[in-house]
Design an enzyme around this catalytic site. Sequence first.
Site, mmCIF file in Angstrom:
data_model
loop_
_atom_site.group_PDB
_atom_site.id
_atom_site.type_symbol
_atom_site.label_atom_id
_atom_site.label_comp_id
_atom_site.label_asym_id
_atom_site.label_seq_id
_atom_site.Cartn_x
_atom_site.Cartn_y
_atom_site.Cartn_z
ATOM 1 C CB SER A 168 -14.740 -39.597 36.419
ATOM 2 O OG SER A 168 -13.618 -40.107 37.117
ATOM 3 C CG HIS A 189 -17.629 -37.462 33.033
ATOM 4 N ND1 HIS A 189 -18.201 -37.188 34.251
ATOM 5 C CD2 HIS A 189 -17.205 -38.761 33.102
ATOM 6 C CE1 HIS A 189 -18.136 -38.260 35.022
ATOM 7 N NE2 HIS A 189 -17.539 -39.222 34.340
ATOM 8 C CD GLU A 224 -20.548 -34.146 35.046
ATOM 9 O OE1 GLU A 224 -21.024 -33.530 36.005
ATOM 10 O OE2 GLU A 224 -19.514 -34.856 35.138
ATOM 11 C CG ASN A 284 -18.192 -38.398 39.597
ATOM 12 O OD1 ASN A 284 -19.079 -39.209 39.825
ATOM 13 N ND2 ASN A 284 -17.319 -38.567 38.621
#
Length: 278
Positions: free
Chosen positions: A116, A135, A147, A185
């Site tokens: 992540s 991801h 992702e 993130n």
Amino acid sequence: MVVGVIGAGTMGSGIAQAFAQTDGFEVRLCDIKEEFAAGGKAKIEKGLSKLVAKEKMTQEDADKILGRIKTGLKGICSDCDLIVEAAFEDLKVKQDTFKELQGIVPKECIFTSNTSSLSITEIGKGLDRPLIGMHFFNPAARMKLIEVIKGQDTPDDIYEKIVKISEEIGKTPVRINEAPGFAVNRILIPMINEAINVLDAGTASAEDIDIAMQLGCNHPMGPLHLGDYIGLDICLAIMNVIYEGTDKDPKYKPAPLLEKKVAERKLGCKSGEGFFTY
């Protein structure tokens, strides 16, 4: 296509289900102990049973999904075309996992990591093939986004293959160039971190911060509840990766209250207490 999923926890089992519920994919769900891998499949079975009970899925379809998942240790990945690593979010653990897999899987097997926030380039250092990020988001069986993260050594053809595979299993891939925290993130975790700073400053209560963001920004879940759901230890780890990866830019410094919660093992939903009690 045969897909090896390494790590049978929440993310790994969800990723295994995401592949197994698509025709044409078989899954090898692995962990460091056979009982851990079997537990991951049992978690999938429990979730499917709930869907069958609610008449959102037939028992026949649930059985097909489960029938495509084989569990065990990494050795069962000897026929895999693709590996999705979903092991503990630790650089050395991931590096060691891939180095071990090199001696098990075929040379043409593609290596991907579900990390992540960690560097794809760093994870892939010293491997006999390129690495790419894949991801998924929790719950992986239902969330549409993947992702697809290109490291410094990731060839374009591998990049395109993973984009295509993501689409084949019903996901929407977004193309990401490697950067601390990637895209989601890098935006999301600092938002949670800032909500914690707002709480710590006494500006508003945890309940009111979440209500404000839900009703004022149309977010489905407030940032403090979301942090609890993700796991405050994970939030802290990602903030530290972004902070270090941006040469300690002060805007990414982890909130002191976040560090305090993690030190007290008040990690959110999984520990029963974080910013809220569960």
